[in-house]
Design an enzyme around this catalytic site. Structure first.
Site, short mmCIF file in Angstrom:
data_model
loop_
_atom_site.label_atom_id
_atom_site.label_comp_id
_atom_site.label_asym_id
_atom_site.label_seq_id
_atom_site.Cartn_x
_atom_site.Cartn_y
_atom_site.Cartn_z
CE LYS A 187 30.27 43.08 43.80
NZ LYS A 187 31.11 44.29 43.83
NE ARG A 228 31.97 51.41 41.97
CZ ARG A 228 31.99 50.08 42.06
NH1 ARG A 228 31.56 49.34 41.04
NH2 ARG A 228 32.43 49.48 43.15
CE1 TYR A 259 13.64 29.60 15.66
CE2 TYR A 259 15.15 29.55 17.54
CZ TYR A 259 13.86 29.49 17.03
OH TYR A 259 12.81 29.32 17.87
CG MET A 282 14.56 31.65 25.43
SD MET A 282 12.89 32.32 25.40
CE MET A 282 13.02 33.62 24.19
C1 LIG Z 1 32.46 43.97 44.10
C2 LIG Z 1 33.31 44.69 45.06
C3 LIG Z 1 34.38 44.04 45.71
C4 LIG Z 1 34.82 42.64 45.36
O1 LIG Z 1 35.65 42.68 44.22
P1 LIG Z 1 36.46 41.37 43.72
O2 LIG Z 1 37.36 41.90 42.69
O3 LIG Z 1 35.46 40.41 43.18
O4 LIG Z 1 37.18 40.85 44.91
C5 LIG Z 1 35.06 44.73 46.69
N1 LIG Z 1 34.74 46.02 47.00
C6 LIG Z 1 33.75 46.68 46.38
C7 LIG Z 1 33.47 48.09 46.76
C8 LIG Z 1 33.02 46.06 45.39
O5 LIG Z 1 32.05 46.73 44.75
#
Ligand SMILES: *Cc1c(COP(=O)(O)O)cnc(C)c1O
Length: 374
Positions: free
Chosen positions: A42, A141, A270, A317
């Site tokens: 992801k 969640r 800056y 930036m």
């Molecule tokens: C992001 C995520 C993972 C991966 O987590 P890591 O700690 O990076 O291995 C696994 N399961 C779910 C549901 C996640 O959202």
């Protein structure tokens, strides 16, 4: 392989070692006694480039991948040549998109009966949606959060000719810190509820990176679902000892643009927050907070010719200034994250300095930074 040609026109780039990702994947599977991995790619594979990472992991036999959004999944379906791999959607999805999911063989995580009811109503009789049953044992969640709910969802999926179970999972909130009691409580709930519902073990995937690293003996599942460890960093507090030696994957590099000497009393950037006390060589690097080199990184170290140098004045930036012990030629390479000679700056060092975790730093590196793979 260069993703875009920015690096030619502006010499600042990220280098990614795909072999190190493959090495880390094999190592964590061995360490956790796993026979299958769902590789979490992801957020563009935590900033490393989801397409390149997916291809590299596919090449070592991994066939299961997870992303957060439908559009992330569609990119993999379009850009990766093979199509014999699974894609799990981890986040809550808009149920009106189920047709798109079926057509592209994406498997949503589902946690409520309402979602499934609606999903079925969007499908034709012959369409089958593969789903992963999300169980909320303490992350808060999404997911079914009692044995009755897990059972009800499981039965609903089993009875429907348009739904097919592909997995059941939970996500641990404290696998990467020292709150073991909370972790154990989540494990206990998961086992009670999912065993109680009668869902066979082959469907289960529980372990994230922290769990695979530090708690694999406390669960007896074959599949791990990991992100962080693939990318070679400690997912938890730096105080937690890594039980295995992962390889570094990512380096951040730039080249000196301007090199010039400040006279005593002259300032940089800056706010004129840094003033040279004596004649001082400095170099300007073409990277700034728009690239993810955060504004709060002022004072951070970088590596030049295997020696430490310091970022001086405010981060802007698009540019930063570093102090040098002597004059260097324009074009000299500078390492902002990675190894140079005997010195190294890890992503953990960088994140600690920034007061955050590696995940946030990595996913903040902008599109303006080309990723170079080797
Ligand atoms: C992001 C995520 C993972 C991966 O987590 P890591 O700690 O990076 O291995 C696994 N399961 C779910 C549901 C996640 O959202």
């Amino acid at each position: 392989m260069i993703e875009n040609d920015n690096v030619v026109t502006r010499p600042t780039w990220i280098e990614i070692d795909l072999k190190a990702i493959q090495y880390n994947a094999r190592l964590i599977m061995k360490h956790a006694d796993a026979t299958r991995m769902i590789a979490v790619v992801k957020a563009d594979a935590y900033g490393h480039g989801a397409v390149a990472v997916t291809k590299a992991l596919y090449d070592i036999g991994i066939r299961d991948f997870a992303v957060a959004t439908i559009s992330e999944a569609l990119i993999l379906r379009q850009e990766v040549d093979h199509d014999d791999f699974n894609i799990l959607l981890l986040g809550v999805q808009d149920v009106s998109q189920v047709k798109l999911m079926v057509e592209n063989r994406l498997m949503p995580a589902v946690g409520t009966l309402e979602w499934l009811y609606q999903a079925v109503s969007f499908l034709t009789d012959s369409q089958i949606l593969d789903v992963h049953l999300a169980v909320d044992t303490g992350m808060g969640r999404m997911g079914a959060n009692s044995q009755a709910d897990v059972t009800e969802l499981y039965h609903f999926i089993q009875k429907s000719s348009q739904l097919r179970l592909n997995g059941v999972f939970t996500h641990f909130a404290t696998a990467d810190d020292d709150n073991e009691a909370y972790y154990k409580q989540q494990v206990t709930k998961l086992y009670q509820w999912v065993n109680g519902a009668g869902i066979p073990k082959k469907y289960w995937h529980l372990a994230n990176s922290g769990s695979a690293l530090w708690h694999h003996n406390e669960i007896d599942t074959d599949t791990i679902r990991v992100g962080s460890v693939l990318y070679g960093f400690n997912p938890g507090s730096p105080a937690l000892d890594m039980s295995i030696k992962l390889k570094n994957v990512l380096s951040l590099k730039s080249r000196m643009g301007a090199v010039h000497q400040l006279q005593a009393g002259e300032s940089v950037s800056y706010g004129a927050t840094y003033t040279a006390e004596h004649a001082q060589w400095v170099a300007t690097l073409p990277i700034g907070y728009a690239d993810g080199y955060l504004r709060r990184m002022g004072g951070m170290k970088v590596l030049v010719s295997g020696e430490e140098a310091q970022v001086v004045g405010r981060i802007t930036m698009d540019q930063i200034v570093i102090a040098l012990d002597k004059q260097y030629p324009v074009g000299t390479e500078v390492t902002l994250i990675g190894r140079d000679g005997d010195e190294k700056i890890t992503i953990e060092d960088f994140a600690t300095y920034a007061g955050t975790i590696p995940h946030e730093i990595l996913t903040s590196f902008g599109v303006r930074l080309p990723r170079i793979y080797h």
